[in-house]
Design an enzyme around this catalytic site. Structure first.
Site, PDB file in Angstrom:
ATOM      1  N   ASP A  33      -9.232   9.132  -1.056  1.00 51.27           N
ATOM      2  CA  ASP A  33      -7.788   9.226  -0.794  1.00 51.27           C
ATOM      3  C   ASP A  33      -7.143  10.279  -1.676  1.00 51.27           C
ATOM      4  OD1 ASP A  33      -7.376   7.066   1.178  1.00 51.27           O
ATOM      5  OD2 ASP A  33      -8.269   5.873  -0.417  1.00 51.27           O
ATOM      6  N   GLU A  85      -2.326   9.040   1.444  1.00 53.55           N
ATOM      7  CA  GLU A  85      -1.491   8.002   0.827  1.00 53.55           C
ATOM      8  C   GLU A  85      -0.122   7.862   1.494  1.00 53.55           C
ATOM      9  OE1 GLU A  85      -2.556   5.729  -0.882  1.00 53.55           O
ATOM     10  OE2 GLU A  85      -4.166   6.383  -2.186  1.00 53.55           O
ATOM     11  N   ASP A 109     -14.019  11.689  -4.545  1.00 54.61           N
ATOM     12  CA  ASP A 109     -13.043  10.648  -4.284  1.00 54.61           C
ATOM     13  C   ASP A 109     -12.612  10.812  -2.818  1.00 54.61           C
ATOM     14  OD1 ASP A 109     -10.839   8.801  -4.664  1.00 54.61           O
ATOM     15  OD2 ASP A 109      -9.543  10.575  -4.744  1.00 54.61           O
ATOM     16  N   GLU A 149      -4.784  -5.022  -5.351  1.00 53.57           N
ATOM     17  CA  GLU A 149      -4.254  -4.968  -6.715  1.00 53.57           C
ATOM     18  C   GLU A 149      -2.820  -4.421  -6.704  1.00 53.57           C
ATOM     19  OE1 GLU A 149      -7.153  -3.890  -5.632  1.00 53.57           O
ATOM     20  OE2 GLU A 149      -8.673  -4.926  -6.821  1.00 53.57           O
TER      21      GLU A 149
HETATM   22  C1  XBP Z   1      -6.876   5.302  -3.558  1.00 51.89           C
HETATM   23  C2  XBP Z   1      -6.299   3.982  -3.667  1.00 51.89           C
HETATM   24  C3  XBP Z   1      -6.504   3.019  -2.610  1.00 51.89           C
HETATM   25  C4  XBP Z   1      -5.656   3.137  -1.372  1.00 51.89           C
HETATM   26  C5  XBP Z   1      -5.593   1.774  -0.727  1.00 51.89           C
HETATM   27  O1  XBP Z   1      -8.162   5.248  -4.087  1.00 51.89           O
HETATM   28  O2  XBP Z   1      -5.719   3.669  -4.680  1.00 51.89           O
HETATM   29  O3  XBP Z   1      -6.215   1.825  -3.215  1.00 51.89           O
HETATM   30  O4  XBP Z   1      -4.337   3.526  -1.688  1.00 51.89           O
HETATM   31  O5  XBP Z   1      -6.828   1.399  -0.271  1.00 51.89           O
HETATM   32  P1  XBP Z   1      -9.090   6.532  -4.241  1.00 51.89           P
HETATM   33  P2  XBP Z   1      -7.208  -0.153  -0.004  1.00 51.89           P
HETATM   34  O6  XBP Z   1      -8.200   7.723  -4.458  1.00 51.89           O
HETATM   35  O7  XBP Z   1      -9.929   6.200  -5.420  1.00 51.89           O
HETATM   36  O8  XBP Z   1      -9.901   6.656  -2.991  1.00 51.89           O
HETATM   37  O9  XBP Z   1      -5.984  -0.826   0.530  1.00 51.89           O
HETATM   38  O10 XBP Z   1      -8.337  -0.110   1.000  1.00 51.89           O
HETATM   39  O11 XBP Z   1      -7.632  -0.747  -1.324  1.00 51.89           O
HETATM   40 MG    MG Z   2      -7.641   9.542  -4.965  1.00 53.29          MG
END
Ligand code: XBP
Ligand code: MG
Length: 255
Positions: A12, A19, A10, A56
Site C-alpha cells: 500500500d 490508501e 511494501d 488495529e
Molecule cells: C498499509 C496499511 C494497511 C491498509 C489496510 O500497509 O497500513 O493497514 O491501510 O489494510 P502496508 P487491512 O503499507 O504495509 O502495505 O485493512 O487489510 O489491514
Molecule cells: Mg505502505
C-alpha cells in the site's frame, strides 16, 4: 558488499496509491453498512495511518477519537465484522479497476526478473487485499512473480515492528544484506531497518513530510527514463530513475 539477491516491496502506497481512494473508501463503506455515522476524511485518514493494519486502525479510532461507544457484543467481534466488510469493499474497489502501479514499479520488477533477482512482498494489509491488488493493478498472474508474500496477521506484531520483514527473510532464506526494500512510509521504514534491511522510500502525499532519515534514499517514485524521480534525501549516484545497479550500490558494505 553483498550481491543483491532480492527486492522486497511494501504494497500500500508503494506498488500503488491505495490508501486515500482504496482503503479509506472501503472503511467508510463498511461504516455505512453498520449504520455508523463515522466518516474518515482524507485529512483524518492521514492521522489514522500512524497505526498500521486495518483492524488495529479501527481499534485506535474507537479508543482515541470516539466518545465511549456502546457496543452490543464483544469489541473484538465488532472490529472483526467491520474489517471483514471493509476487506470485501476494498476488493470490489480494486476489481473495478482504476488503481494503477506507481511509476517504475513494473519496469523494476521486469528488470529484476530478467536478472534473476528474487521478489517478495512485506505488507501489513491482509493477504486477500494484497493478492487482489497485485492481480488488478499489476497483472492477473502477478502473485506468482513473488517468492514470498508476507501479509497481515501471519506475524504477531505489525509494522513498525520488524516481524514481517524477519518473516520474509526467513522464508527467502536470505541474509538482510542481500536484500533491498522499497517502502513508502515511516512505519514501513522503521520495520525494515529494524530487521537490518537497506531501505529506499518512494513517498506519496501522506508520507512526503514524514521523518524518513533512516532511509538510504528517499525519492518521489521509482521513475522511468522519461519520468525522472525527484530526490528528497540521499545520493542517487547520478541516476534519475531507479534500477538494479542503483539498488546494488545502496547495499551496505559487509563487515
Ligand atoms: C498499509 C496499511 C494497511 C491498509 C489496510 O500497509 O497500513 O493497514 O491501510 O489494510 P502496508 P487491512 O503499507 O504495509 O502495505 O485493512 O487489510 O489491514
Ligand atoms: Mg505502505
Amino acid at each position: 558488499m553483498a550481491q543483491l539477491q532480492a527486492l522486497i516491496f511494501d504494497v500500500d502506497g508503494t506498488l500503488a496509491e491505495t490508501e486515500r481512494d482504496g482503503h479509506r473508501l472501503a472503511f467508510n463503506r463498511a461504516f455505512a453498512d453498520l449504520n455508523l455515522d463515522w466518516d474518515w476524511s482524507v485529512g483524518l485518514y492521514g492521522q489514522l495511518l500512524e497505526v498500521a493494519g486495518g483492524k488495529e486502525r479501527i481499534r485506535h479510532y474507537l479508543e482515541r477519537y470516539q466518545p465511549p461507544v456502546r457496543l452490543r457484543g464483544d469489541v473484538d467481534q465488532f472490529i472483526a465484522d467491520l474489517h471483514r466488510r471493509k476487506t470485501d469493499h476494498f476488493k470490489d474497489i480494486v476489481q473495478a479497476g482504476g488503481i494503477a502501479p506507481r511509476p517504475g514499479v513494473l519496469r523494476l520488477i521486469r528488470q529484476a526478473q530478467a536478472a534473476g533477482v528474487r521478489l517478495a512482498i512485506a505488507t501489513t494489509s491482509s493477504p486477500e487485499n494484497a493478492i487482489a491488488l497485485l492481480q488488478c493493478a499489476l497483472a492477473p498472474n502477478a502473485p506468482l512473480w513473488f517468492d514470498v508474500i508476507g501479509a497481515g496477521d501471519v506475524i504477531p506484531c505489525k509494522k513498525p515492528a520488524p516481524d514481517i520483514y524477519q518473516y520474509v527473510l526467513d522464508k527467502l532464506a536470505l541474509p538482510p544484506d542481500a536484500c533491498l526494500v522499497i517502502e513508502d512510509s515511516r512505519q514501513g521504514l522503521l520495520s525494515a531497518t529494524a530487521a537490518g534491511l537497506t531501505t529506499v522510500v518512494t513517498v506519496n502525499d501522506y508520507t512526503r513530510r514524514q521523518n524518513l532519515r533512516e532511509a538510504s534514499l528517499v525519492i518521489s517514485h521509482l521513475g522511468e527514463p522519461n519520468q525522472p524521480f525527484e530526490i528528497l534525501h540521499g545520493d542517487a549516484r547520478q541516476a534519475y530513475y531507479f534500477t538494479l545497479d542503483l539498488a546494488q550500490s545502496l547495499l551496505r558494505p559487509t563487515l
